[in-house]
Scaffold this motif. Structure first.
Motif, short mmCIF file in Angstrom:
data_model
loop_
_atom_site.label_atom_id
_atom_site.label_comp_id
_atom_site.label_asym_id
_atom_site.label_seq_id
_atom_site.Cartn_x
_atom_site.Cartn_y
_atom_site.Cartn_z
N LEU A 247 23.94 21.31 2.63
CA LEU A 247 24.15 20.48 3.47
C LEU A 247 25.49 20.65 4.04
O LEU A 247 26.53 20.83 3.33
CB LEU A 247 23.81 18.90 3.03
N THR A 248 25.86 20.21 5.21
CA THR A 248 27.14 20.17 5.79
C THR A 248 27.67 18.93 5.21
O THR A 248 27.22 17.92 4.84
CB THR A 248 27.28 20.32 7.16
N ALA A 352 24.13 19.15 9.77
CA ALA A 352 23.06 19.85 9.65
C ALA A 352 23.05 20.51 8.35
O ALA A 352 23.58 20.18 7.46
CB ALA A 352 23.21 21.10 10.58
N GLY A 353 21.69 21.08 8.15
CA GLY A 353 21.61 21.82 6.67
C GLY A 353 20.25 22.70 6.78
O GLY A 353 19.57 22.89 7.91
N GLN A 354 19.91 23.09 5.82
CA GLN A 354 18.92 24.13 5.81
C GLN A 354 18.30 23.76 4.25
O GLN A 354 18.85 23.24 3.29
CB GLN A 354 19.15 25.55 5.58
N VAL A 355 16.82 23.99 4.27
CA VAL A 355 16.15 24.10 3.00
C VAL A 355 15.32 25.09 2.84
O VAL A 355 14.57 25.63 3.83
CB VAL A 355 15.23 22.63 2.85
N LEU A 356 15.30 25.97 1.80
CA LEU A 356 15.06 27.23 1.44
C LEU A 356 14.09 27.11 0.14
O LEU A 356 14.05 26.37 -0.63
CB LEU A 356 16.10 28.02 1.14
N THR A 357 13.02 28.00 0.35
CA THR A 357 12.18 28.28 -0.92
C THR A 357 12.17 29.69 -1.20
O THR A 357 12.47 30.75 -0.20
CB THR A 357 10.62 27.69 -0.82
N ALA A 406 20.82 15.81 11.73
CA ALA A 406 20.84 14.49 11.60
C ALA A 406 22.38 14.06 11.76
O ALA A 406 23.42 14.85 11.90
CB ALA A 406 20.63 13.85 10.07
N PRO A 407 22.47 12.64 12.08
CA PRO A 407 23.66 12.14 12.40
C PRO A 407 24.73 12.07 11.43
O PRO A 407 25.88 12.40 11.54
CB PRO A 407 23.58 10.59 13.04
N THR A 408 24.24 12.12 10.14
CA THR A 408 24.99 11.98 8.86
C THR A 408 24.55 12.97 7.95
O THR A 408 23.36 13.27 7.87
CB THR A 408 24.91 10.75 8.47
N ARG A 409 25.40 13.23 6.86
CA ARG A 409 24.86 14.13 5.90
C ARG A 409 23.84 13.50 5.07
O ARG A 409 22.64 13.92 4.72
CB ARG A 409 25.93 14.42 4.74
N ALA A 410 24.06 12.08 4.78
CA ALA A 410 23.19 11.43 3.91
C ALA A 410 21.54 11.38 4.46
O ALA A 410 20.52 11.75 3.75
CB ALA A 410 23.50 10.07 3.53
#
Length: 437
Positions: A247-248, A352-357, A406-410
């Motif tokens: 996550l940013t 923004a962020g990423q989810v990886l498997t 998303a607007p926020t990290r949370a």
């Protein structure tokens, strides 16, 4: 103008000729790049991403050579021969493992761009840490153990766990967090079975969460950079069956300015006056310790792996690989020039962020459906149902990857964790001839 590319990635996400189009002398943004485009690509990276190998009519390159791996010992000579035949004027390499060869080719051919001396501080972790420490930047205690006994002595002084890694390693390949003397002895017996060596690094373990800062430097000045934080352990790629979220950091997070300042100091320490490394991406990894210290792990003079380039595009509206490709080809960067503010900087537009498997060994029975949430900005599958796949060989050997905003990290974290849980639940890999893994 003609370009040679050393390509150690899947091909689909790198449309080089389109990226090089426009803004060359006499061209507009609709005119295809007219010069020779010569690509040496790694077959193993293309196949591991589930892509079909391109046939003679399946690409728009002037020339394409496919090697089993770009570690093939014939690659340097072949690259040089093709460079001379096609009168190459620029060499491009995005992967950490190829930037040194690209620098040597530039030297041999007398081409513009970074040379070996410019690249070395970003590739040699021992030199990197030495230069950083001289600039007052904290790094973990470490040494280059020439023998097994030197490694034992280091562990005795600093205690366990210790970290063993290759001095010029990447993607966590070969990285080991060694928990106790017995494990160390087993590692050392293997590492030094052929005698002394100088290509390993041993360092004290630094507790805390790993942050990373990714950015773009144009003509020696950082125009865009932003910190993120891994919510997982990079070295656990071989055993992690769950979603790996990255996550940013929010603008108001007190870590944000501290990390940005630390990385600017690090870049200055590694690029002395006269460095030819002028326009490039970077990927820095920094420990944030429980007692609130920032400890530099390492920094690379290229863009980060996984889907960091795509996350960066969500943040700033520019794709790092595109800008670096153009810069290394000697072309202008109109997307950057048109987006910077009056101070010459780009500012993040959202979080923004990423989810990886990660890949797991076995037969792929089912894979997740493509997410349809509007905030999902990209989704990638790196296997097919019915395929037998090996275990992850490094921290970039993914089964799935998703980027979102998303607007926020949370809120970004909430979205990505929920999606990651769904992806894991919809994935089924079974041992060959066995039950579900």
């Amino acid at each position: 103008m003609s370009v040679l590319v050393l390509h150690r990635n899947p091909l689909a996400a790198f449309p080089y000729r389109r990226w090089l189009s426009g803004d060359a002398p006499g061209l507009d943004d609709r005119t295809p790049y007219p010069g020779d485009l010569v690509v040496l690509a790694a077959r193993d990276k293309i196949e591991s991403a589930g892509e079909q190998l391109p046939g003679p009519l399946d690409h728009d390159f002037t020339h394409l050579d496919l090697f089993g791996t770009l570690d093939d010992e014939t690659v340097p000579a072949r690259a040089l021969a093709l460079a001379e035949r096609h009168r190459i004027t620029h060499v491009i390499a995005h992967h950490e493992a190829d930037v040194a060869l690209a620098a040597r080719l530039r030297e041999r051919l007398g081409l513009d761009g970074p040379r070996s001396a410019d690249i070395r501080p970003f590739r040699d972790k021992a030199l990197m840490k030495k230069l950083a420490r001289q600039a007052g930047i904290e790094v973990a205690p470490h040494t280059v153990p020439g023998s097994a006994q030197e490694a034992r002595d280091f562990a005795a002084r600093h205690g366990f766990p210790v970290v063993l890694k290759h001095r010029e390693g990447y993607n966590s390949i070969g990285l080991r967090i060694v928990a106790d003397p017995d494990e160390l002895e087993a590692r050392l017996a293997d590492a030094y079975r052929d005698g002394p060596r100088d290509d390993l690094l041993i360092e004290a373990y630094v507790p805390g969460r790993m942050c990373h800062v990714d950015g773009l430097v144009v003509d020696g000045r950082t125009v865009a950079a932003w910190p993120s934080q891994y919510q997982y352990d990079l070295a656990s790629f071989g055993v992690d069956a769950g979603p790996r979220v990255d996550l940013t950091l929010d603008v108001a997070d007190p870590l944000t300015p501290r990390l940005l300042t630390l990385v600017e100091r690090t870049l200055a320490a590694l690029k002395p006056e006269g460095s030819r490394l002028r326009t490039h991406a970077f990927h820095a990894e920094v420990f944030h310790t429980p007692d609130d210290r920032l400890v530099l792990c390492e920094i690379a003079g290229r863009s980060g792996g996984a889907k960091i380039r795509e996350v960066f595009e969500i943040l700033f509206g520019i794709q790092l690989a595109v800008q670096v490709t153009r810069a290394e080809a000697g072309l202008p960067l109109p997307a950057v020039e048109g987006a910077v503010d009056e101070r010459g900087l780009l500012r993040p537009r959202c979080m923004a962020g990423q989810v990886l498997t990660m890949k797991r060994p076995g037969l792929v029975r089912s894979l997740p459906s493509v997410p349809d949430e509007e905030w999902v900005r990209g989704f990638w599958l790196f296997a097919e149902e019915g395929q037998v796949i090996p275990p992850a060989g490094g921290s970039a050997d993914f089964l799935t990857a998703t980027v979102g905003s998303a607007p926020t990290r949370a809120e970004c974290e909430r979205r990505l964790r929920a999606l990651g849980a769904r992806i894991v639940a919809e994935t089924k890999i079974v041992p060959v001839g066995g039950e579900e893994a």
